[in-house]
Motif scaffolding. Sequence first.
Motif, PDB file in Angstrom:
ATOM      1  N   VAL A 427       0.873  -1.010  -0.297  1.00 39.39           N
ATOM      2  CA  VAL A 427      -0.040  -0.069  -0.141  1.00 39.39           C
ATOM      3  C   VAL A 427       1.090   1.250  -0.331  1.00 39.39           C
ATOM      4  CG1 VAL A 427      -1.587   1.068   1.311  1.00 39.39           C
ATOM      5  CG2 VAL A 427      -2.015  -0.501   0.966  1.00 39.39           C
ATOM      6  N   VAL A 428       0.382   2.515  -1.020  1.00 37.73           N
ATOM      7  CA  VAL A 428       1.601   3.236  -0.988  1.00 37.73           C
ATOM      8  C   VAL A 428       0.404   4.743  -1.234  1.00 37.73           C
ATOM      9  CG1 VAL A 428       3.083   5.093  -2.173  1.00 37.73           C
ATOM     10  CG2 VAL A 428       3.201   2.720  -2.108  1.00 37.73           C
ATOM     11  N   VAL A 429       0.529   5.033  -0.334  1.00 41.48           N
ATOM     12  CA  VAL A 429      -0.535   7.082  -0.239  1.00 41.48           C
ATOM     13  C   VAL A 429       0.379   7.870  -0.369  1.00 41.48           C
ATOM     14  CG1 VAL A 429      -2.136   8.486   1.512  1.00 41.48           C
ATOM     15  CG2 VAL A 429      -2.372   5.369   1.256  1.00 41.48           C
ATOM     16  N   GLU A 430       0.373   8.183  -1.140  1.00 39.89           N
ATOM     17  CA  GLU A 430       1.358  10.028  -1.496  1.00 39.89           C
ATOM     18  C   GLU A 430       0.701  11.654  -0.638  1.00 39.89           C
ATOM     19  OE1 GLU A 430       1.810  10.706  -5.144  1.00 39.89           O
ATOM     20  OE2 GLU A 430       1.735   8.993  -6.106  1.00 39.89           O
ATOM     21  N   ASN A 431       2.152  11.107   0.156  1.00 38.93           N
ATOM     22  CA  ASN A 431       1.924  12.506   1.430  1.00 38.93           C
ATOM     23  C   ASN A 431       1.338  11.993   2.800  1.00 38.93           C
ATOM     24  OD1 ASN A 431       2.056  14.474  -1.636  1.00 38.93           O
ATOM     25  ND2 ASN A 431       3.563  14.149  -0.091  1.00 38.93           N
ATOM     26  N   GLY A 432       0.763  10.840   2.214  1.00 40.75           N
ATOM     27  CA  GLY A 432      -0.250  10.180   3.964  1.00 40.75           C
ATOM     28  C   GLY A 432       0.135  10.212   4.911  1.00 40.75           C
ATOM     29  N   GLY A 433       1.317  10.527   5.338  1.00 47.98           N
ATOM     30  CA  GLY A 433       1.879  10.429   6.853  1.00 47.98           C
ATOM     31  C   GLY A 433       2.146   9.737   7.306  1.00 47.98           C
ATOM     32  N   TYR A 434       1.815   9.263   8.561  1.00 41.76           N
ATOM     33  CA  TYR A 434       2.298   8.209   9.444  1.00 41.76           C
ATOM     34  C   TYR A 434       1.478   6.568   8.516  1.00 41.76           C
ATOM     35  CZ  TYR A 434       4.580   5.411  13.072  1.00 41.76           C
ATOM     36  OH  TYR A 434       4.911   4.534  13.652  1.00 41.76           O
ATOM     37  N   GLY A 435       2.801   5.980   8.291  1.00 44.73           N
ATOM     38  CA  GLY A 435       2.658   4.413   7.241  1.00 44.73           C
ATOM     39  C   GLY A 435       1.398   3.763   8.300  1.00 44.73           C
ATOM     40  N   SER A 436       1.387   3.419   9.329  1.00 46.58           N
ATOM     41  CA  SER A 436       0.934   2.580   9.600  1.00 46.58           C
ATOM     42  C   SER A 436      -1.002   2.706  10.370  1.00 46.58           C
ATOM     43  CB  SER A 436       1.483   1.590  10.879  1.00 46.58           C
ATOM     44  OG  SER A 436       1.022   2.869  11.994  1.00 46.58           O
ATOM     45  N   HIS A 437      -0.612   4.522  10.833  1.00 46.68           N
ATOM     46  CA  HIS A 437      -2.021   5.146  10.421  1.00 46.68           C
ATOM     47  C   HIS A 437      -2.388   4.965   9.501  1.00 46.68           C
ATOM     48  CE1 HIS A 437      -4.746   7.966  12.687  1.00 46.68           C
ATOM     49  NE2 HIS A 437      -4.682   8.809  11.490  1.00 46.68           N
ATOM     50  N   THR A 438      -2.166   5.430   8.681  1.00 44.14           N
ATOM     51  CA  THR A 438      -2.716   5.478   7.551  1.00 44.14           C
ATOM     52  C   THR A 438      -3.244   4.368   6.450  1.00 44.14           C
ATOM     53  OG1 THR A 438      -1.495   7.410   7.320  1.00 44.14           O
ATOM     54  CG2 THR A 438      -2.978   7.559   4.984  1.00 44.14           C
ATOM     55  N   CYS A 439      -2.424   3.417   6.488  1.00 43.74           N
ATOM     56  CA  CYS A 439      -2.389   2.402   5.488  1.00 43.74           C
ATOM     57  C   CYS A 439      -3.132   1.398   6.297  1.00 43.74           C
ATOM     58  CB  CYS A 439      -0.352   1.440   5.224  1.00 43.74           C
ATOM     59  SG  CYS A 439      -0.470   3.248   4.374  1.00 43.74           S
ATOM     60  N   VAL A 440      -3.188   0.791   7.598  1.00 44.93           N
ATOM     61  CA  VAL A 440      -3.297  -0.246   7.845  1.00 44.93           C
ATOM     62  C   VAL A 440      -4.998  -0.001   7.858  1.00 44.93           C
ATOM     63  CG1 VAL A 440      -4.161  -1.242   9.927  1.00 44.93           C
ATOM     64  CG2 VAL A 440      -1.893  -0.754   9.883  1.00 44.93           C
TER      65      VAL A 440
END
Length: 457
Positions: A427-440
């Motif tokens: 999972v890649v979210v551009e300018n999404g901030g903190y990895g697990s907080h955004t992607c999980v």
Amino acid sequence: MNRVTKRTWLMSVFIILLLGGMLFFLWEYLTKADQWVGFSGSPHVYNSTNLGCGTVTDRSGTMLLDITQSRTYASDALTRKSTLHWLGDRDGFIKASAVTNYAGQMAGFDLFNGIYDASGEGGTARVTLSATVQNTALEALGNRKGTIGVYNYKTGEILCAVTSPTYDPDNVPDIANDTSGAYDGVYLNRFLQSAYVPGSIFKIVTVATALETVPDILDQTFTCHGKREYGTEAVTCEKAHGQQNLKQAFANSCNCAFAQVAELIGKQNMVKYVDKFEVVKPLSFDGVTTVKGNYDISDTATVSFAWSCIGQHTDQINPARYMAFMGAIAGGGKGAIPYLMEQVTNGGQVTYQAKTQYSDRIMSEETAATVRQYMRNNVQAVYGDGNFPGLSVCAKSGTSQLGGSEVSNAMFAGFVENEEYPLAFIVVVENGGYGSHTCVPILSKVLSACKAVMDGE
């Protein structure tokens, strides 16, 4: 006599050249005729770039694209948007290279009969994507840019490879005059054509390299005071983690500990194993090749080398390739090569059928098993099993810093251990901030959709 001999010699040369040319043409025909049928100027390719005949369905038979009469996309807007980067648009701004690769089989072509589908309507291609999962992934991304990839690491089938931003080909926005930035990079298939700073998901590479090159790495401990200084520069952590072993440092995503691990590995080993693990090499399937990544530590200072092992410095990875790397770890050191096209039929005949192909072994089974255990611990101890009901997920998050005032990219990569759901993902979210907080939360929805689709098959 000399004149006759000279003429005979010239005639012999002419005949040899003629025979050579005929043999060359025959070889080209036997090996490339299907490509000639499907080349960009062929009438069987739509608008110079995209498929011009036949029907494309998802893995369950849902119609994604019908070109038997005109170019008709799926009946609902969300599916049209979520699959656009694999089917192409009407104007050829987005190329559907992976599907167009099978234009010859779609048109009904073989070496002996030529184009045998007299109707001109073409065959039916079934791709491995699930429209349901694609739609779930696109909705989960919302208005954010990025990509999500999920594939079966035992078979190679890609269930999800969505790109955002996208648009509805039946309701094309005024992209040329858009000033909001919402459509920046919209023609790019981010799964194939983008390379991202990986951030801490690259620590998976560093852990595997340490396990393969540092004999006593499991007996080592690493102390983090929140900063590890290298002259006037330093590697920093969000907090002081204290003393940790490798497994704990991986779960804590401790930069200072990984700087120390980098010192034990050394530059030469790191370069060797990044190459061996193939994480920055282009990946080819279905006639397409991804962009390559980057790992360059030539003439770097010690602090820069440390950051490179943390997934920063000049590191870059391609999402499709890194997803395949996750599949190789899940598969015990080797995984299935991803693919998109499952089957093509024409006139009742199967003109193409995918076959599972496996990569070469990239790491030992013992190393893969340990990395797998560590990634499973990450979910159990940090990200939370409750986010993935019914699934045993192994993963690593990443927050890739982009420099300046730009918000970091959020990254998340891993796989599912369950035998009945052998899925590797990124999972890649551009300018999404903190990895697990955004992607999980995003991944939770996507994996649940994958599970439901696989249960229904």
